[in-house]
Write a protein that holds these residues in place. Structure first.
Motif, PDB file in Angstrom:
ATOM      1  N   GLY A 214       0.822  -1.166  -0.072  1.00  0.00           N
ATOM      2  CA  GLY A 214      -0.132   0.109   0.388  1.00  0.00           C
ATOM      3  C   GLY A 214       0.734   1.233   0.029  1.00  0.00           C
ATOM      4  O   GLY A 214       0.357   2.233  -0.806  1.00  0.00           O
TER       5      GLY A 214
ATOM      6  N   TYR B  90      -6.542  11.009  -0.982  1.00  0.00           N
ATOM      7  CA  TYR B  90      -7.516   9.676  -1.073  1.00  0.00           C
ATOM      8  C   TYR B  90      -7.054   8.712  -0.736  1.00  0.00           C
ATOM      9  O   TYR B  90      -7.632   8.052   0.033  1.00  0.00           O
ATOM     10  CB  TYR B  90      -8.488  10.130  -2.200  1.00  0.00           C
ATOM     11  CG  TYR B  90      -9.657   8.859  -2.259  1.00  0.00           C
ATOM     12  CD1 TYR B  90     -10.695   9.016  -1.412  1.00  0.00           C
ATOM     13  CD2 TYR B  90      -9.396   7.830  -3.095  1.00  0.00           C
ATOM     14  CE1 TYR B  90     -11.825   7.837  -1.566  1.00  0.00           C
ATOM     15  CE2 TYR B  90     -10.245   6.934  -3.406  1.00  0.00           C
ATOM     16  CZ  TYR B  90     -11.446   7.151  -2.633  1.00  0.00           C
ATOM     17  OH  TYR B  90     -12.319   5.981  -2.589  1.00  0.00           O
ATOM     18  N   PRO B  91      -5.983   8.289  -1.435  1.00  0.00           N
ATOM     19  CA  PRO B  91      -5.318   6.880  -1.279  1.00  0.00           C
ATOM     20  C   PRO B  91      -4.603   6.989   0.012  1.00  0.00           C
ATOM     21  O   PRO B  91      -4.805   5.463   0.610  1.00  0.00           O
ATOM     22  CB  PRO B  91      -4.408   6.850  -2.500  1.00  0.00           C
ATOM     23  CG  PRO B  91      -4.645   7.932  -3.368  1.00  0.00           C
ATOM     24  CD  PRO B  91      -5.587   8.944  -2.697  1.00  0.00           C
TER      25      PRO B  91
ATOM     26  N   ASN C 191       1.768   6.819  -6.825  1.00  0.00           N
ATOM     27  CA  ASN C 191       0.620   7.807  -7.357  1.00  0.00           C
ATOM     28  C   ASN C 191       1.083   9.082  -6.989  1.00  0.00           C
ATOM     29  O   ASN C 191       0.618   9.883  -7.903  1.00  0.00           O
ATOM     30  CB  ASN C 191      -0.666   7.395  -6.430  1.00  0.00           C
ATOM     31  CG  ASN C 191      -1.800   8.210  -6.721  1.00  0.00           C
ATOM     32  OD1 ASN C 191      -2.338   8.389  -7.747  1.00  0.00           O
ATOM     33  ND2 ASN C 191      -2.043   9.165  -5.566  1.00  0.00           N
ATOM     34  N   SER C 192       1.539   9.493  -5.894  1.00  0.00           N
ATOM     35  CA  SER C 192       2.406  10.828  -5.581  1.00  0.00           C
ATOM     36  C   SER C 192       3.040  11.152  -6.675  1.00  0.00           C
ATOM     37  O   SER C 192       3.126  12.289  -7.098  1.00  0.00           O
ATOM     38  CB  SER C 192       2.851  10.563  -4.397  1.00  0.00           C
ATOM     39  OG  SER C 192       3.344  12.005  -4.044  1.00  0.00           O
TER      40      SER C 192
ATOM     41  N   VAL D  65       2.358   1.885  -3.510  1.00  0.00           N
ATOM     42  CA  VAL D  65       1.111   2.214  -4.523  1.00  0.00           C
ATOM     43  C   VAL D  65       0.812   3.831  -4.222  1.00  0.00           C
ATOM     44  O   VAL D  65       0.639   4.536  -5.020  1.00  0.00           O
ATOM     45  CB  VAL D  65      -0.190   1.357  -4.413  1.00  0.00           C
ATOM     46  CG1 VAL D  65      -1.296   2.118  -5.090  1.00  0.00           C
ATOM     47  CG2 VAL D  65       0.064  -0.081  -4.788  1.00  0.00           C
ATOM     48  N   ILE D  66       0.849   4.408  -2.949  1.00  0.00           N
ATOM     49  CA  ILE D  66       0.555   5.467  -2.526  1.00  0.00           C
ATOM     50  C   ILE D  66       1.818   6.439  -3.240  1.00  0.00           C
ATOM     51  O   ILE D  66       1.602   7.409  -3.762  1.00  0.00           O
ATOM     52  CB  ILE D  66       0.306   5.747  -1.290  1.00  0.00           C
ATOM     53  CG1 ILE D  66      -0.994   5.013  -0.621  1.00  0.00           C
ATOM     54  CG2 ILE D  66       0.077   7.364  -0.795  1.00  0.00           C
ATOM     55  CD1 ILE D  66      -1.208   4.975   0.806  1.00  0.00           C
TER      56      ILE D  66
ATOM     57  N   LEU E  54      -7.608   5.623   2.373  1.00  0.00           N
ATOM     58  CA  LEU E  54      -8.045   4.235   2.179  1.00  0.00           C
ATOM     59  C   LEU E  54      -6.652   3.391   2.754  1.00  0.00           C
ATOM     60  O   LEU E  54      -7.028   2.374   3.310  1.00  0.00           O
ATOM     61  CB  LEU E  54      -8.078   3.953   0.577  1.00  0.00           C
ATOM     62  CG  LEU E  54      -9.148   4.878   0.063  1.00  0.00           C
ATOM     63  CD1 LEU E  54      -9.294   4.205  -1.621  1.00  0.00           C
ATOM     64  CD2 LEU E  54     -10.568   4.200   0.604  1.00  0.00           C
ATOM     65  N   PHE E  55      -5.590   3.690   2.563  1.00  0.00           N
ATOM     66  CA  PHE E  55      -4.518   2.888   3.026  1.00  0.00           C
ATOM     67  C   PHE E  55      -4.612   3.018   4.770  1.00  0.00           C
ATOM     68  O   PHE E  55      -4.569   1.816   5.378  1.00  0.00           O
ATOM     69  CB  PHE E  55      -3.225   3.935   2.716  1.00  0.00           C
ATOM     70  CG  PHE E  55      -1.765   3.121   3.249  1.00  0.00           C
ATOM     71  CD1 PHE E  55      -1.554   1.761   3.173  1.00  0.00           C
ATOM     72  CD2 PHE E  55      -1.164   3.711   4.125  1.00  0.00           C
ATOM     73  CE1 PHE E  55      -0.391   1.235   3.650  1.00  0.00           C
ATOM     74  CE2 PHE E  55       0.015   3.130   5.104  1.00  0.00           C
ATOM     75  CZ  PHE E  55       0.241   1.910   4.551  1.00  0.00           C
TER      76      PHE E  55
END
Length: 238
Positions: free
Chosen positions: A132, A219-220, A139-140, A135-136, A223-224
């Motif tokens: 996780g 937002y991610p 995304n960043s 992935v974040i 969720l994380f």
């Protein structure tokens, strides 16, 4: 003709005929009272302590203590979140590794071969947290973040600290029983620590994102930490 010979290469300097130009220097002696010693080193600018600091000759104990103090300072930054570049500048992954292992061990509900286990296995928690965080971070970076890959992992990992504290409190509450009151206490603790982790991480990462894309980054992160909080809240011992 004689005057011309006297002004030639061997006749200048007031006599000596055809002798060498510096023939008289052989009789010059230096008095013993005149000091002839000194330094030939070229002075340079003063060096800062950071330039002279090296860990090559440092004792292992000093290195370990220095790293532990650095990890402790980052824990303080997470528990009292404020805009600071210390967590980004001096990044490391020791703290996130310790928190991840601690959380995974506390979520370990029973033996690995037990099918009635009340919680996820160690490997599941370890993979969820690190996958996780990766992935974040990706995304960043894709959204134009200005921090490095490992800096983002460091912040996300250290901000798991409030949830680790929540897991410790929940384990202690479950020792007294698993009734309705116990669930309400655990719910309040987990929600509070979830908000703390989310706010702490966004306080460090929000300024590194473009202003018009901060919501896509937050937002991610939400969720994380929500997934980790859900695992903690729904955990029941075997």
């Amino acid at each position: 003709m004689a005057a011309a010979e006297g002004s030639g290469p061997g006749g200048g300097g007031g006599g000596g005929g055809g002798g060498p130009l510096f023939a008289g220097l052989a009789d010059v002696s230096i008095s013993e009272d005149i000091p002839v010693e000194g330094e030939i080193t070229v002075p340079v600018g003063s060096r800062s302590p950071d330039e002279d600091f090296s860990t090559l000759d440092e004792p292992v104990r000093d290195t370990i203590m220095r790293d532990l103090k650095a990890v402790g300072k980052k824990f303080v930054h997470v528990m009292y979140p404020k805009k600071s570049s210390a967590l980004l500048r001096d990044w490391d992954l020791w703290g996130p590794l310790v928190l991840c292992v601690s959380l995974a061990l506390m979520l370990q509900g029973g033996s690995a071969d037990s099918k009635d286990d009340g919680g996820p296995q160690f490997a599941e928690v370890f993979v969820i947290i690190w996958f996780g965080a990766v992935v974040i971070t990706l995304n960043s970076k894709l959204l134009g973040g200005t921090i490095s890959f490992f800096q983002s992992l460091c912040v996300l990992g250290y901000c798991v600290l409030p949830l680790t504290v929540a897991m410790l409190v929940c384990r202690l509450v479950l020792l007294a029983g698993s009734g309705t009151v116990s669930f309400i206490i655990r719910l309040i603790v987990v929600v509070a620590m979830f908000g703390w982790s989310t706010l702490a991480s966004t306080a460090f990462l929000a300024d590194s994102q473009p202003p018009n894309r901060k919501a896509l980054v937050v937002y991610p992160i939400f969720l994380f930490y929500f997934v980790i909080s859900w695992m903690i809240l729904t955990f029941t011992p075997q």
